[in-house]
Design a protein around this motif. Structure first.
Motif, mmCIF file in Angstrom:
data_model
loop_
_atom_site.group_PDB
_atom_site.id
_atom_site.type_symbol
_atom_site.label_atom_id
_atom_site.label_comp_id
_atom_site.label_asym_id
_atom_site.label_seq_id
_atom_site.Cartn_x
_atom_site.Cartn_y
_atom_site.Cartn_z
ATOM 1 N N ASN A 38 0.807 -1.221 0.000
ATOM 2 C CA ASN A 38 0.000 0.000 0.000
ATOM 3 C C ASN A 38 0.838 1.267 0.000
ATOM 4 O O ASN A 38 0.363 2.334 0.372
ATOM 5 N N GLY A 39 2.115 1.135 -0.384
ATOM 6 C CA GLY A 39 2.987 2.299 -0.463
ATOM 7 C C GLY A 39 4.071 2.287 0.597
ATOM 8 O O GLY A 39 4.281 1.289 1.291
ATOM 9 N N PRO A 40 4.761 3.409 0.740
ATOM 10 C CA PRO A 40 5.866 3.506 1.691
ATOM 11 C C PRO A 40 5.445 3.211 3.132
ATOM 12 O O PRO A 40 4.323 3.537 3.527
ATOM 13 N N THR A 41 6.350 2.595 3.876
ATOM 14 C CA THR A 41 6.094 2.324 5.289
ATOM 15 C C THR A 41 6.900 3.252 6.203
ATOM 16 O O THR A 41 6.681 3.270 7.396
ATOM 17 N N ILE A 42 7.812 4.002 5.615
ATOM 18 C CA ILE A 42 8.666 4.934 6.348
ATOM 19 C C ILE A 42 8.626 6.283 5.634
ATOM 20 O O ILE A 42 8.723 6.344 4.411
ATOM 21 N N ALA A 43 8.466 7.366 6.424
ATOM 22 C CA ALA A 43 8.473 8.704 5.838
ATOM 23 C C ALA A 43 9.859 9.340 5.906
ATOM 24 O O ALA A 43 10.248 10.079 5.006
ATOM 25 N N ALA A 44 10.590 9.049 6.964
ATOM 26 C CA ALA A 44 11.931 9.609 7.151
ATOM 27 C C ALA A 44 12.709 8.665 8.065
ATOM 28 O O ALA A 44 12.119 7.985 8.906
ATOM 29 N N PHE A 45 14.037 8.634 7.885
ATOM 30 C CA PHE A 45 14.861 7.760 8.723
ATOM 31 C C PHE A 45 16.280 8.276 8.796
ATOM 32 O O PHE A 45 16.741 9.027 7.935
ATOM 33 N N SER A 46 16.985 7.845 9.839
ATOM 34 C CA SER A 46 18.421 8.076 9.971
ATOM 35 C C SER A 46 19.005 6.920 10.780
ATOM 36 O O SER A 46 18.336 6.377 11.652
ATOM 37 N N LEU A 47 20.232 6.542 10.449
ATOM 38 C CA LEU A 47 20.904 5.425 11.099
ATOM 39 C C LEU A 47 22.100 5.947 11.887
ATOM 40 O O LEU A 47 22.843 6.799 11.389
ATOM 41 N N TYR A 101 22.995 -1.253 14.616
ATOM 42 C CA TYR A 101 22.879 0.203 14.663
ATOM 43 C C TYR A 101 21.577 0.604 15.334
ATOM 44 O O TYR A 101 20.702 -0.227 15.603
ATOM 45 N N ARG A 102 21.456 1.893 15.603
ATOM 46 C CA ARG A 102 20.232 2.491 16.137
ATOM 47 C C ARG A 102 19.570 3.266 15.005
ATOM 48 O O ARG A 102 20.226 4.050 14.321
ATOM 49 N N ALA A 103 18.294 3.017 14.805
ATOM 50 C CA ALA A 103 17.543 3.704 13.746
ATOM 51 C C ALA A 103 16.521 4.649 14.370
ATOM 52 O O ALA A 103 15.829 4.283 15.317
ATOM 53 N N ARG A 104 16.453 5.846 13.830
ATOM 54 C CA ARG A 104 15.377 6.787 14.138
ATOM 55 C C ARG A 104 14.538 6.893 12.875
ATOM 56 O O ARG A 104 15.073 7.039 11.783
ATOM 57 N N TYR A 105 13.224 6.836 13.037
ATOM 58 C CA TYR A 105 12.373 6.877 11.860
ATOM 59 C C TYR A 105 10.994 7.421 12.217
ATOM 60 O O TYR A 105 10.599 7.462 13.383
ATOM 61 N N ARG A 106 10.302 7.821 11.172
ATOM 62 C CA ARG A 106 8.922 8.300 11.307
ATOM 63 C C ARG A 106 8.103 7.617 10.239
ATOM 64 O O ARG A 106 8.519 7.515 9.090
ATOM 65 N N ARG A 107 6.959 7.133 10.631
ATOM 66 C CA ARG A 107 6.058 6.466 9.694
ATOM 67 C C ARG A 107 5.226 7.514 8.948
ATOM 68 O O ARG A 107 5.026 8.624 9.447
ATOM 69 N N PRO A 108 4.727 7.158 7.757
ATOM 70 C CA PRO A 108 3.860 8.088 7.038
ATOM 71 C C PRO A 108 2.639 8.456 7.898
ATOM 72 O O PRO A 108 2.161 7.643 8.683
ATOM 73 N N ASP A 109 2.171 9.666 7.747
ATOM 74 C CA ASP A 109 0.996 10.148 8.488
ATOM 75 C C ASP A 109 1.194 10.141 9.999
ATOM 76 O O ASP A 109 0.220 10.038 10.751
ATOM 77 N N SER A 110 2.437 10.239 10.464
ATOM 78 C CA SER A 110 2.717 10.306 11.891
ATOM 79 C C SER A 110 3.705 11.429 12.144
ATOM 80 O O SER A 110 4.590 11.684 11.329
ATOM 81 N N ARG A 111 3.549 12.070 13.268
ATOM 82 C CA ARG A 111 4.521 13.092 13.682
ATOM 83 C C ARG A 111 5.491 12.539 14.716
ATOM 84 O O ARG A 111 6.443 13.201 15.086
ATOM 85 N N THR A 112 5.217 11.329 15.170
ATOM 86 C CA THR A 112 6.009 10.715 16.224
ATOM 87 C C THR A 112 7.245 10.033 15.648
ATOM 88 O O THR A 112 7.137 9.199 14.745
ATOM 89 N N GLN A 113 8.390 10.399 16.177
ATOM 90 C CA GLN A 113 9.635 9.733 15.789
ATOM 91 C C GLN A 113 9.813 8.517 16.689
ATOM 92 O O GLN A 113 9.622 8.593 17.899
ATOM 93 N N GLU A 114 10.172 7.399 16.087
ATOM 94 C CA GLU A 114 10.406 6.166 16.830
ATOM 95 C C GLU A 114 11.875 5.800 16.725
ATOM 96 O O GLU A 114 12.577 6.295 15.849
ATOM 97 N N GLU A 115 12.326 4.926 17.638
ATOM 98 C CA GLU A 115 13.705 4.449 17.621
ATOM 99 C C GLU A 115 13.737 2.964 17.877
ATOM 100 O O GLU A 115 12.923 2.438 18.639
ATOM 101 N N MET A 116 14.683 2.300 17.238
ATOM 102 C CA MET A 116 14.909 0.886 17.507
ATOM 103 C C MET A 116 16.371 0.556 17.241
ATOM 104 O O MET A 116 17.075 1.290 16.550
ATOM 105 N N TYR A 117 16.791 -0.551 17.827
ATOM 106 C CA TYR A 117 18.102 -1.106 17.542
ATOM 107 C C TYR A 117 17.904 -2.231 16.537
ATOM 108 O O TYR A 117 16.948 -2.999 16.631
ATOM 109 N N VAL A 118 18.787 -2.298 15.564
ATOM 110 C CA VAL A 118 18.678 -3.289 14.494
ATOM 111 C C VAL A 118 20.000 -4.032 14.368
ATOM 112 O O VAL A 118 21.070 -3.426 14.421
ATOM 113 N N SER A 119 19.897 -5.338 14.191
ATOM 114 C CA SER A 119 21.055 -6.157 13.827
ATOM 115 C C SER A 119 20.709 -6.874 12.539
ATOM 116 O O SER A 119 19.666 -7.529 12.444
#
Length: 128
Positions: A62-71, A88-106
């Protein structure tokens, strides 16, 4: 990194470039670009459960799942001759959201005839 690169261990920058390409595919809603970097037997482990390559690419139906990201804070761990773990640690924002989320990824990357491709990825939500 070119497909003909035969170095045993990729550099941190090389794997970050590949990982960024996966994230950009999510931001562009480009399932084909996403699938191209995942091995056929890819396994994703997420807070929502397990996913295979089709599931990972399918999330963009249904389209993009991420609006913005940084690693950030990337680390490379060589794991044998043809594997390397990028964490690494990822900061991202989903489409239609103003909330920035964070997660650790391996992400475990494997070198093969087509170059380095992602075999495994695990996301761990960061504590706030």
């Amino acid at each position: 990194m070119s497909h003909s690169d035969t170095s045993v261990t990729p550099t941190l920058d090389q794997l970050l470039t590949l990982e960024t390409t996966v994230w950009q595919a999510l931001a562009d809603g480009n399932a084909q670009a996403d699938r191209a970097l995942l091995l056929p037997d890819f396994l994703g482990v997420y807070p929502s459960g397990f996913s295979d390559r089709d599931g990972h690419a399918g999330q963009m139906a249904n389209g993009p799942t991420i609006a913005a990201f940084s690693l950030h804070d990337a680390r490379l761990l060589p794991v044998g001759a043809d594997h390397a773990m990028l964490s690494y640690r990822a900061r991202y924002r989903r489409p239609d959201s103003r909330t920035q989320e964070e997660m650790y990824v391996s992400s475990l990357w494997q070198r093969g005839p087509e170059g380095w491709r992602n075999l495994f990825s695990q996301d761990t939500p960061a504590e706030r």
